[in-house]
Motif scaffolding. Sequence first.
Motif, PDB file in Angstrom:
ATOM      1  N   THR A   1       0.835  -1.210   0.000  1.00  0.00           N
ATOM      2  CA  THR A   1       0.000   0.000   0.000  1.00  0.00           C
ATOM      3  C   THR A   1       0.864   1.252   0.000  1.00  0.00           C
ATOM      4  OG1 THR A   1      -1.770  -1.159   1.193  1.00  0.00           O
ATOM      5  CG2 THR A   1      -1.811   1.251   1.229  1.00  0.00           C
ATOM      6  N   LEU A   2       1.932   1.239   0.800  1.00  0.00           N
ATOM      7  CA  LEU A   2       2.841   2.374   0.827  1.00  0.00           C
ATOM      8  C   LEU A   2       3.547   2.556  -0.505  1.00  0.00           C
ATOM      9  CD1 LEU A   2       4.439   1.860   4.364  1.00  0.00           C
ATOM     10  CD2 LEU A   2       2.899   3.705   3.691  1.00  0.00           C
ATOM     11  N   VAL A   3       3.990   1.447  -1.105  1.00  0.00           N
ATOM     12  CA  VAL A   3       4.738   1.535  -2.363  1.00  0.00           C
ATOM     13  C   VAL A   3       3.843   2.004  -3.501  1.00  0.00           C
ATOM     14  CG1 VAL A   3       5.974   0.201  -4.105  1.00  0.00           C
ATOM     15  CG2 VAL A   3       6.473  -0.166  -1.682  1.00  0.00           C
ATOM     16  N   PHE A   4       2.731   1.312  -3.698  1.00  0.00           N
ATOM     17  CA  PHE A   4       1.871   1.650  -4.841  1.00  0.00           C
ATOM     18  C   PHE A   4       1.055   2.913  -4.573  1.00  0.00           C
ATOM     19  CE2 PHE A   4       2.864  -2.712  -5.821  1.00  0.00           C
ATOM     20  CZ  PHE A   4       2.914  -2.729  -7.201  1.00  0.00           C
ATOM     21  N   GLY A   5       0.468   3.015  -3.386  1.00  0.00           N
ATOM     22  CA  GLY A   5      -0.309   4.213  -3.077  1.00  0.00           C
ATOM     23  C   GLY A   5       0.553   5.453  -2.993  1.00  0.00           C
ATOM     24  N   GLY A   6       1.659   5.355  -2.241  1.00  0.00           N
ATOM     25  CA  GLY A   6       2.521   6.522  -2.069  1.00  0.00           C
ATOM     26  C   GLY A   6       3.254   6.916  -3.333  1.00  0.00           C
ATOM     27  N   CYS A   7       3.928   5.968  -3.984  1.00  0.00           N
ATOM     28  CA  CYS A   7       4.762   6.292  -5.148  1.00  0.00           C
ATOM     29  C   CYS A   7       3.923   6.701  -6.353  1.00  0.00           C
ATOM     30  CB  CYS A   7       5.655   5.104  -5.501  1.00  0.00           C
ATOM     31  SG  CYS A   7       6.833   4.646  -4.203  1.00  0.00           S
ATOM     32  N   CYS A   8       2.829   6.000  -6.605  1.00  0.00           N
ATOM     33  CA  CYS A   8       1.985   6.347  -7.757  1.00  0.00           C
ATOM     34  C   CYS A   8       1.309   7.702  -7.559  1.00  0.00           C
ATOM     35  CB  CYS A   8       0.944   5.254  -7.990  1.00  0.00           C
ATOM     36  SG  CYS A   8       1.646   3.661  -8.495  1.00  0.00           S
ATOM     37  N   SER A   9       0.815   7.961  -6.349  1.00  0.00           N
ATOM     38  CA  SER A   9       0.222   9.272  -6.067  1.00  0.00           C
ATOM     39  C   SER A   9       1.265  10.373  -6.169  1.00  0.00           C
ATOM     40  CB  SER A   9      -0.404   9.275  -4.669  1.00  0.00           C
ATOM     41  OG  SER A   9      -1.397   8.281  -4.558  1.00  0.00           O
TER      42      SER A   9
ATOM     43  N   ILE B   1      10.945  16.432   4.820  1.00  0.00           N
ATOM     44  CA  ILE B   1       9.925  15.663   5.544  1.00  0.00           C
ATOM     45  C   ILE B   1      10.436  14.265   5.894  1.00  0.00           C
ATOM     46  CG2 ILE B   1       8.786  14.713   3.490  1.00  0.00           C
ATOM     47  CD1 ILE B   1       6.121  15.128   4.955  1.00  0.00           C
ATOM     48  N   VAL B   2      11.252  13.665   5.034  1.00  0.00           N
ATOM     49  CA  VAL B   2      11.808  12.347   5.360  1.00  0.00           C
ATOM     50  C   VAL B   2      12.774  12.456   6.536  1.00  0.00           C
ATOM     51  CG1 VAL B   2      13.208  10.437   4.507  1.00  0.00           C
ATOM     52  CG2 VAL B   2      11.500  11.479   3.011  1.00  0.00           C
ATOM     53  N   SER B   3      13.562  13.535   6.565  1.00  0.00           N
ATOM     54  CA  SER B   3      14.500  13.737   7.675  1.00  0.00           C
ATOM     55  C   SER B   3      13.759  13.935   8.990  1.00  0.00           C
ATOM     56  CB  SER B   3      15.394  14.940   7.387  1.00  0.00           C
ATOM     57  OG  SER B   3      16.140  14.757   6.199  1.00  0.00           O
TER      58      SER B   3
ATOM     59  N   GLN C   1       5.558  11.380  -1.025  1.00  0.00           N
ATOM     60  CA  GLN C   1       6.971  11.006  -1.155  1.00  0.00           C
ATOM     61  C   GLN C   1       7.455  10.307   0.110  1.00  0.00           C
ATOM     62  OE1 GLN C   1       8.991  10.933  -3.570  1.00  0.00           O
ATOM     63  NE2 GLN C   1      10.998  10.658  -2.606  1.00  0.00           N
ATOM     64  N   LEU C   2       7.012  10.799   1.266  1.00  0.00           N
ATOM     65  CA  LEU C   2       7.373  10.154   2.531  1.00  0.00           C
ATOM     66  C   LEU C   2       6.836   8.729   2.577  1.00  0.00           C
ATOM     67  CD1 LEU C   2       8.480  10.184   5.420  1.00  0.00           C
ATOM     68  CD2 LEU C   2       6.317  11.212   6.150  1.00  0.00           C
ATOM     69  N   LEU C   3       5.574   8.556   2.185  1.00  0.00           N
ATOM     70  CA  LEU C   3       4.998   7.202   2.167  1.00  0.00           C
ATOM     71  C   LEU C   3       5.748   6.302   1.193  1.00  0.00           C
ATOM     72  CD1 LEU C   3       1.181   8.081   2.187  1.00  0.00           C
ATOM     73  CD2 LEU C   3       2.640   7.491   4.130  1.00  0.00           C
TER      74      LEU C   3
ATOM     75  N   VAL D   1       8.943   6.580   0.167  1.00  0.00           N
ATOM     76  CA  VAL D   1      10.273   6.269   0.685  1.00  0.00           C
ATOM     77  C   VAL D   1      10.189   5.210   1.782  1.00  0.00           C
ATOM     78  CG1 VAL D   1      12.234   7.223   1.966  1.00  0.00           C
ATOM     79  CG2 VAL D   1      11.268   8.481   0.047  1.00  0.00           C
ATOM     80  N   ILE D   2       9.210   5.352   2.675  1.00  0.00           N
ATOM     81  CA  ILE D   2       9.043   4.363   3.752  1.00  0.00           C
ATOM     82  C   ILE D   2       8.735   2.989   3.164  1.00  0.00           C
ATOM     83  CG2 ILE D   2       7.628   3.704   5.717  1.00  0.00           C
ATOM     84  CD1 ILE D   2       7.210   6.650   6.303  1.00  0.00           C
ATOM     85  N   GLY D   3       7.830   2.951   2.187  1.00  0.00           N
ATOM     86  CA  GLY D   3       7.461   1.674   1.588  1.00  0.00           C
ATOM     87  C   GLY D   3       8.619   0.996   0.885  1.00  0.00           C
ATOM     88  N   VAL D   4       9.377   1.762   0.097  1.00  0.00           N
ATOM     89  CA  VAL D   4      10.509   1.190  -0.634  1.00  0.00           C
ATOM     90  C   VAL D   4      11.590   0.714   0.327  1.00  0.00           C
ATOM     91  CG1 VAL D   4      12.361   1.690  -2.275  1.00  0.00           C
ATOM     92  CG2 VAL D   4      10.046   2.518  -2.718  1.00  0.00           C
ATOM     93  N   ASN D   5      11.870   1.489   1.371  1.00  0.00           N
ATOM     94  CA  ASN D   5      12.896   1.089   2.329  1.00  0.00           C
ATOM     95  C   ASN D   5      12.458  -0.126   3.144  1.00  0.00           C
ATOM     96  OD1 ASN D   5      15.417   3.054   2.681  1.00  0.00           O
ATOM     97  ND2 ASN D   5      13.677   4.279   2.015  1.00  0.00           N
ATOM     98  N   ARG D   6      11.182  -0.186   3.518  1.00  0.00           N
ATOM     99  CA  ARG D   6      10.661  -1.377   4.209  1.00  0.00           C
ATOM    100  C   ARG D   6      10.814  -2.602   3.317  1.00  0.00           C
ATOM    101  NH1 ARG D   6       6.532  -1.298   8.291  1.00  0.00           N
ATOM    102  NH2 ARG D   6       5.501  -2.938   7.094  1.00  0.00           N
ATOM    103  N   LEU D   7      10.514  -2.432   2.045  1.00  0.00           N
ATOM    104  CA  LEU D   7      10.607  -3.538   1.093  1.00  0.00           C
ATOM    105  C   LEU D   7      12.055  -3.980   0.912  1.00  0.00           C
ATOM    106  CD1 LEU D   7       8.580  -5.075  -0.767  1.00  0.00           C
ATOM    107  CD2 LEU D   7       9.322  -3.545  -2.604  1.00  0.00           C
TER     108      LEU D   7
END
Length: 370
Positions: free
Chosen positions: A12-20, A46-48, A296-298, A300-306
């Motif tokens: 959800t974080l990867v597809f929802g966050g990155c696509c949005s 915001i990521v920092s 972008q925050l969502l 980055v979190i999704g990709v790093n979790r993955l």
Amino acid sequence: MLSLSDWITTLTLVFGGCCSNAITLERITSEYPQSGVLITFFQFLIVSLYSLPKQFTFSEPPSHIENVEGSKARPSQSKLVKKTWLPRLKQRRVPLLPYFIQVALFFVLSTLNNAAFAYHIPMTVHIIFRSGGMIVNMFLGWMLAKKRYTPRQVISVIIVTIGIVSSTLSASKRKSHSSDAQSTEVSLYATGIAILSLALVLSGFLGLIQDWVFAHYIKPAETKTSSTDQGSSWQENMFYLHSLALPLFYFSKDSITTEFGRIASGPATPLAYSPFTPTISIPAACIHLFVNTCTQLLCVIGVNRLTGRVSSLTVTLILTVRKAVSLLLSVAVYGGQGHIMMWAGAALVFLGTIGYSTSKPIQTPKKKVE
């Protein structure tokens, strides 16, 4: 191994966050093409801020825990963690020097990728072009790391290259009929492609450095820690890559303030209306910038979790599908960009990426120890 709930959250974080994020990025850059540095700054900020609290601790390092006589604590006493009133940064797995090198490359290539929109690069080409990172990775791996590749991997990279060239040329043909205007458009487009190409090369070097850092620092540290501590390595990497880059934006402060002023003075959108109070409105571009920063925050979190929990093959395949979804959404939302040559090039890029990812690498024979 990820549980079902972890898979749902991460995807959800990867597809929802990155696509949005891709949709809002296209919306902002279409109206304000010079806002690439401003967008990058807010994304890094915001990521920092999000990852900062996770890097603080109120306990002293183990070397500071001593008994009354001044000698080091016995093993039974080492479990007692001494608390302090002042927070400090947690002990890093990776030294600062490798982080500084990664930060410099990551900052430059992120800025270049967003700045390319100022040179009339369509989002579709932007997505397809950035999917060709394996071309640079293969060349640098062969030249610098002495890696070997299977015929299937080589053919897959050739297919990706043909797809990128096809998509790039198809977008460059949609120009004005005026000779002067056409010459200017082609020059701008070529500059944008050169910027994306440079960013692609830098991303290849960044990938090699990240592989080296993982092999020399993160992997040995994870073998000595518990499974709960292993997941924090991606959080540390996310924090330092973004926070250490923030001072570099000082050299672009004039561009950031100028573009933010333009966005803030743009057309306003009413947020609330009441017959008893004045209408509250805010510039529409500011809303898009806020949504882009949050997504972008969502992302980055999704990709790093993955990246920190599944194999690199799974990461590559999921991100390839994500880019394909972003491409479809871009055409569906904004339209006017889908034609045969573009879609043929996109199909070649994604098929080549999957073919490369699913091929088994050549195993380097280990040297016998005499």
